[in-house]
Design a protein around this motif. Structure first.
Motif, PDB file in Angstrom:
ATOM      1  N   LEU A  68       1.068  -1.049   0.140  1.00 29.62           N
ATOM      2  CA  LEU A  68       0.199  -0.133   0.354  1.00 29.62           C
ATOM      3  C   LEU A  68       0.910   1.183  -0.141  1.00 29.62           C
ATOM      4  O   LEU A  68       0.678   1.971  -0.746  1.00 29.62           O
ATOM      5  N   THR A 114      -4.343  -3.630  -5.130  1.00 28.50           N
ATOM      6  CA  THR A 114      -4.950  -2.476  -4.149  1.00 28.50           C
ATOM      7  C   THR A 114      -6.212  -2.917  -4.005  1.00 28.50           C
ATOM      8  O   THR A 114      -7.407  -2.856  -2.753  1.00 28.50           O
ATOM      9  N   LEU A 118      -8.451  -3.559  -0.771  1.00 31.73           N
ATOM     10  CA  LEU A 118      -9.945  -3.015   0.276  1.00 31.73           C
ATOM     11  C   LEU A 118     -11.011  -3.401   0.004  1.00 31.73           C
ATOM     12  O   LEU A 118     -11.922  -2.744   0.619  1.00 31.73           O
ATOM     13  N   ARG A 128      -8.205  -2.187   7.259  1.00 30.18           N
ATOM     14  CA  ARG A 128      -8.428  -1.201   7.763  1.00 30.18           C
ATOM     15  C   ARG A 128      -7.356   0.192   8.253  1.00 30.18           C
ATOM     16  O   ARG A 128      -6.876   1.107   7.921  1.00 30.18           O
ATOM     17  N   TRP A 131      -4.321   0.276   6.397  1.00 28.79           N
ATOM     18  CA  TRP A 131      -4.982   1.026   5.383  1.00 28.79           C
ATOM     19  C   TRP A 131      -5.098   2.981   6.087  1.00 28.79           C
ATOM     20  O   TRP A 131      -4.029   3.771   4.962  1.00 28.79           O
ATOM     21  N   ASN A 135      -2.130   6.027   4.721  1.00 29.39           N
ATOM     22  CA  ASN A 135      -2.630   7.201   4.333  1.00 29.39           C
ATOM     23  C   ASN A 135      -1.610   8.145   5.280  1.00 29.39           C
ATOM     24  O   ASN A 135      -2.566   9.185   4.379  1.00 29.39           O
ATOM     25  N   ARG A 171      -6.483   8.591  -1.316  1.00 28.29           N
ATOM     26  CA  ARG A 171      -8.031   7.232  -1.030  1.00 28.29           C
ATOM     27  C   ARG A 171      -9.152   7.130  -1.000  1.00 28.29           C
ATOM     28  O   ARG A 171      -9.418   6.038  -1.293  1.00 28.29           O
ATOM     29  N   GLU A 175     -11.008   4.198  -3.106  1.00 32.90           N
ATOM     30  CA  GLU A 175     -11.796   2.968  -1.876  1.00 32.90           C
ATOM     31  C   GLU A 175     -12.932   3.014  -3.206  1.00 32.90           C
ATOM     32  O   GLU A 175     -13.529   2.052  -3.494  1.00 32.90           O
TER      33      GLU A 175
END
Length: 210
Positions: A68, A114, A118, A128, A131, A135, A171, A175
């Motif tokens: 990621l 990715t 997700l 999560r 992730w 970020n 992001r 998503e």
């Protein structure tokens, strides 16, 4: 220009091993889900001993961090090498587009991994958390690059907001894309969605001349 020192041979080998493990974890998570995937299975898939896995990662979810993070690292490197004389808004859009561009088969596979991660993260809070941590780290590390591009007179608060907006643009785009079966290129691709998100989020920012 970027002043980052090149990695040593040992550091490159470590990073390559971590990425191999991350890819193995991503493939297994996407195929079977995090609950049905063990650290032992990930290590076996990556061709490493279980003790090697735990040398680098605390948990099976942590293992996907390098995968990621790799996209964020490319995004930051593009900004680190960008021309400060160019309009910052244009520089950000070019970097977003290039970072998410499907340059070759490997780039397309990276985006598909990715997407699988997700989707798996939707039902796994630990995944999560990885992730979101990636970020957050990306946003914080983006601030120096934007500070250089914005110049010494820029308001630090505006630079921080721009870093947050740019990070969230990517992001949210990833998503949103991951919830669909849209291709990796074209009007519904991550790159196109990220530019759209960036424009929406930075529409009133003085720093970007908008």
């Amino acid at each position: 220009m970027s002043t980052q020192q090149p990695l040593s041979l040992t550091e490159r080998r470590k990073a390559a091993t971590q990425l191999d493990i991350a890819r193995a974890a991503a493939e297994l998570f996407a195929a079977h889900g995090p609950d049905a995937t063990t650290a032992e299975a990930i290590a076996q898939r990556a061709g490493v001993a279980l003790r090697t896995f735990y040398r680098y990662f605390r948990s099976k979810q942590d293992a996907v961090g390098p995968l990621l993070s790799s996209g964020a690292e490319r995004w930051r490197s593009l900004l680190a090498d960008a021309d400060p004389a160019a309009p910052l808004a244009d520089t950000l859009e070019r970097a977003v587009t290039e970072a998410l561009a499907v340059r070759d088969e490997e780039a397309a596979e990276q985006l598909d991994r990715t997407r699988g991660l997700l989707r798996a993260a939707a039902s796994d809070s630990a995944l999560r958390a990885v992730w979101y941590r990636v970020n957050q780290d990306s946003e914080e590390r983006l601030v120096p690059a934007l500070t250089r591009l914005a110049g010494p007179e820029a308001d630090p608060l505006e630079v921080r907001l721009a870093a947050a907006a740019a990070t969230d643009a990517i992001r949210v785009a990833l998503e949103t894309w991951s919830e669909t079966d849209a291709p990796t290129s074209g009007p519904a691709s991550p790159a196109a969605l990220a530019v759209r998100c960036l424009r929406e989020l930075t529409g009133g920012m003085r720093l970007l001349g908008r």
